[in-house]
Design an enzyme around this catalytic site. Structure first.
Site, PDB file in Angstrom:
ATOM      1  N   TYR A   1    -193.166  23.199  17.336  1.00 40.06           N
ATOM      2  CA  TYR A   1    -193.337  22.670  15.776  1.00 40.06           C
ATOM      3  C   TYR A   1    -194.210  23.303  15.252  1.00 40.06           C
ATOM      4  O   TYR A   1    -195.552  23.179  15.390  1.00 40.06           O
ATOM      5  CB  TYR A   1    -192.650  21.479  15.424  1.00 40.06           C
ATOM      6  CG  TYR A   1    -191.289  20.609  15.886  1.00 40.06           C
ATOM      7  CD1 TYR A   1    -190.661  20.607  15.429  1.00 40.06           C
ATOM      8  CD2 TYR A   1    -192.140  19.929  16.882  1.00 40.06           C
ATOM      9  CE1 TYR A   1    -189.367  19.705  15.854  1.00 40.06           C
ATOM     10  CE2 TYR A   1    -190.764  19.880  17.960  1.00 40.06           C
ATOM     11  CZ  TYR A   1    -189.416  19.649  17.242  1.00 40.06           C
ATOM     12  OH  TYR A   1    -188.616  19.229  18.223  1.00 40.06           O
TER      13      TYR A   1
ATOM     14  N   HIS B   1    -188.123  21.763  11.889  1.00 42.74           N
ATOM     15  CA  HIS B   1    -187.656  21.737  13.170  1.00 42.74           C
ATOM     16  C   HIS B   1    -188.306  22.813  14.163  1.00 42.74           C
ATOM     17  O   HIS B   1    -189.171  23.632  13.822  1.00 42.74           O
ATOM     18  CB  HIS B   1    -186.046  22.517  12.718  1.00 42.74           C
ATOM     19  CG  HIS B   1    -185.580  21.697  11.668  1.00 42.74           C
ATOM     20  ND1 HIS B   1    -184.379  20.402  12.235  1.00 42.74           N
ATOM     21  CD2 HIS B   1    -184.436  22.164  10.870  1.00 42.74           C
ATOM     22  CE1 HIS B   1    -183.485  20.313  11.778  1.00 42.74           C
ATOM     23  NE2 HIS B   1    -183.812  20.397  10.638  1.00 42.74           N
TER      24      HIS B   1
ATOM     25  N   LYS C   1    -183.429  28.576  18.800  1.00 43.95           N
ATOM     26  CA  LYS C   1    -184.019  28.828  18.136  1.00 43.95           C
ATOM     27  C   LYS C   1    -184.728  30.081  19.593  1.00 43.95           C
ATOM     28  O   LYS C   1    -183.802  30.458  20.432  1.00 43.95           O
ATOM     29  CB  LYS C   1    -185.166  27.441  19.302  1.00 43.95           C
ATOM     30  CG  LYS C   1    -184.783  25.943  19.010  1.00 43.95           C
ATOM     31  CD  LYS C   1    -185.256  24.919  19.208  1.00 43.95           C
ATOM     32  CE  LYS C   1    -184.259  23.732  18.617  1.00 43.95           C
ATOM     33  NZ  LYS C   1    -184.411  23.259  17.339  1.00 43.95           N
TER      34      LYS C   1
END
Length: 280
Positions: free
Chosen positions: A217, A225, A256
């Site tokens: 993070y 997020h 991601k």
């Protein structure tokens, strides 16, 4: 120095001030696994202790931020005196919670007294109205009030729990113990990866729920997020093309960037390689 309590090869933090320092000053997140004394089945407001992963413990010890200790008294059954003190604590906390709820109800009634009188007057006159439903109150206030009350309740309970625990632990000094992690090449790779990312200013949490080793993070996970999903792979391990494709699809599905972490050729650092899925 922060004391980490070792129990069955796991490290825990019981002090609320230490928990705050670890998160705000050292970017160590961990996981709160405790509950409120009178609400043991709820998971909305977790409390102390804070459970730490192995990489976090090793880093804290290496950086001289914390020391690992154990309390032999915790492995023994508590005496009658401790049991009685704990029962008194539970009863007192329950009484205080009831008093808070009653005071909140009184405040609610005071604020809504005009609407209550108007509703009763209209009912006596036989007038049909739905305003009563609109202004009907709850037993313990609005959700916002309940959240504030629960947060305050959690803070008070944890402070009392800490004080009660310290009464028993003060009878016996903490014993410093050794921490044996990492040992295997895989554990060393995971730790070096965690340490490298931590030194770059990131917050790191376990990534098993997304199929990886770590989630990274840019700031506190409460506010941000995760940007990266880290997967640790040994330098000598074969990585089939099917797994690379699977990693790319995984990162695309969870939004991601998948990053492969491997040891360098001299084994002194970690090399990162990102995978971006551009297929259909």
């Amino acid at each position: 120095m922060i004391k980490l309590n070792k129990i069955d090869n796991k490290a825990f933090v019981w002090n609320s001030n230490d928990w705050q320092r670890l998160r705000e000053e050292h970017r160590i997140v961990g996981q709160l696994i405790g509950t409120l004394a009178h609400l043991p089945r709820q998971e909305v407001f977790p409390g102390l202790p804070l459970s730490l992963i192995n990489e976090e413990v090793t880093l804290l010890i290496e950086k001289n931020i914390a020391t690992l200790v154990c309390y032999p008294s915790l492995s023994r059954m508590p005496g009658d005196g401790v049991k009685k003190e704990f029962e008194k604590f539970r009863k007192r906390m329950h009484k205080e919670q009831v008093e808070c709820c009653i005071e909140e109800r009184k405040r609610q009634i005071t604020d809504m007294i005009d609407r209550i009188v108007e509703g009763k007057r209209r009912k006596l006159l036989g007038l049909n109205t739905k305003r009563r439903k609109k202004y009907s109150g709850t037993k313990c206030g609005t959700s916002e009030d309940q959240e504030k009350l629960s947060a305050k309740q959690l803070q008070e309970e944890e402070s009392e729990r800490k004080a009660l625990l310290e009464k028993e632990l003060s009878k016996e000094d903490a014993c410093t113990v050794r921490w044996n992690f990492p040992v295997t090449p895989g554990e060393k790779l995971r730790y070096n990866t965690f340490k490298t990312l931590w030194e770059q200013g990131y917050f790191i949490t376990p990534g098993q729920k997304f199929g990886g080793d770590f989630l990274v993070y840019p700031g506190d996970p409460v506010k941000f997020h995760a940007q990266f999903l880290i997967i640790c792979v040994e330098r000598t391990s074969a990585l089939p093309m099917s797994e690379i494709v699977a990693f790319g699809r995984l990162g695309s599905s969870v939004r991601k960037t998948v990053v492969i972490a491997s040891p360098s050729s001299d084994q002194k650092s970690v090399v990162f390689q990102s995978i971006n899925w551009s297929g259909t």
